[in-house]
Scaffold this active site. Structure first.
Site: not given
Ligand SMILES: CCC/C=C/C(=O)SCCNC(=O)CCNC(=O)[C@H](O)C(C)(C)COP(=O)([O-])OP(=O)([O-])OC[C@H]1O[C@@H](n2cnc3c(N)ncnc32)[C@H](O)[C@@H]1OP(=O)([O-])[O-]
Length: 258
Positions: A65, A109, A112, A132
């Site tokens: 998400a 998400g 999911e 999460e």
């Molecule tokens: C729906 C029901 C409840 C669910 C809850 C959830 O899902 S909670 C979520 C659970 N998920 C997580 O906790 C995973 C969160 N993500 C990560 O941990 C990492 O992005 C990665 C490990 C997937 C990839 O690392 P990498 O170094 O290869 O890539 P990078 O990190 O440089 O990302 C590139 C760009 O994408 C952006 N962006 C990415 N994800 C999100 C997001 N969810 N949101 C918004 N933005 C996101 C990131 O900010 C960046 O933008 P910038 O700065 O360029 O403008």
């Protein structure tokens, strides 16, 4: 509706929905969920579509998400708007088969959403996880429930409590995904399998999907009775007559979807 976060296409009787928000690794924002629900409504209403493939990019099916969208929300915001109770669940009520073709990250998400599909074909680079907990929250789109049913309590609990990612191999061996496909072949294979399903009798396919899904929601005895009644009802269809006649006559069936 014009789409900003997804792209739709068709190949024969297969509908394709590609999550397409590359700058945020297909993070699931409210607008994306709205578009996805709209695309599903259209494919469900389209009699020419027999199955759907949901996919993302090679790097990310969806990285969760949208954290930046959720970050400022208060409890009252999410409670009063019943956050996540509308468009985001549409996939789980879709009546035609949906295959998730997952490459790269399927996190939070994203994992999911993949689990709401009927089965998951994973590219060899796919990674699944429910991270999460590391954000100070818990899965909110069925992750604690569907992952537990898919891989069992011990692994689901470990995944949800630690937020670690699972490789495609681990996801296959634990039953989360049905098969691993080389990344370059993923979409061709997903569309091929979806096409094979779409060539079958659509109402019978829908009944079969409904019956398998019942296994998640009921006791074994009730589930078996539900399946038996649906099985009986297939005998009222022209397609059951055609399918069995074709076998007896050693020819390919021509299903009419009735
Ligand atoms: C729906 C029901 C409840 C669910 C809850 C959830 O899902 S909670 C979520 C659970 N998920 C997580 O906790 C995973 C969160 N993500 C990560 O941990 C990492 O992005 C990665 C490990 C997937 C990839 O690392 P990498 O170094 O290869 O890539 P990078 O990190 O440089 O990302 C590139 C760009 O994408 C952006 N962006 C990415 N994800 C999100 C997001 N969810 N949101 C918004 N933005 C996101 C990131 O900010 C960046 O933008 P910038 O700065 O360029 O403008």
């Amino acid at each position: 509706m014009a789409y900003n976060n997804i792209v739709t296409d068709t190949k024969g009787a297969v509908g394709i929905i590609r999550l397409d928000r590359p700058k945020a690794l297909n993070a699931l924002c409210a607008e994306l969920f709205e578009e996805l629900a709209d695309a599903l409504d259209k494919f469900e209403a389209d009699e020419n579509i027999g199955a759907v493939v949901l996919t993302g990019s090679e790097k990310a099916f969806a990285a969760g998400a949208d954290i930046l969208e959720m970050q400022p929300k208060t409890y009252m915001d999410v409670y009063k708007s019943d956050f996540l109770s509308h468009n985001s669940e549409r996939l789980s009520t879709f009546r035609k088969p949906v295959i998730a073709a997952v490459a790269g990250y399927a996190l939070g998400g994203g994992c999911e959403l993949a689990m709401m599909c009927d089965f998951i074909l994973a590219a060899d680079n796919a990674q699944f996880g429910q991270p999460e907990i590391k954000l100070g929250t818990i899965p909110g789109l069925g992750g604690t429930q569907r992952l537990t049913r898919a891989v069992g309590k011990s692994k689901a609990m470990e995944m949800c409590l630690t937020g670690r990612m699972m490789s495609a191999e681990e996801a296959e061996s634990s039953g989360l995904v049905s098969r691993i496909i080389p990344l370059d072949d993923l979409m061709d294979e997903a569309v091929k399998v979806a096409g094979e399903i779409a060539d079958l009798s659509q109402p019978i396919v829908m009944m079969c999907k409904e019956s398998v899904n019942k296994a998640y929601e009921t006791t074994l005895r009730e589930g078996i009775m539900f399946e038996r009644r649906l099985f009986h009802s297939t005998f009222s269809t022209e397609d059951q007559k055609e399918g069995m006649s074709a076998f007896a006559e050693k020819r390919t069936p021509e299903f009419k979807n009735r």
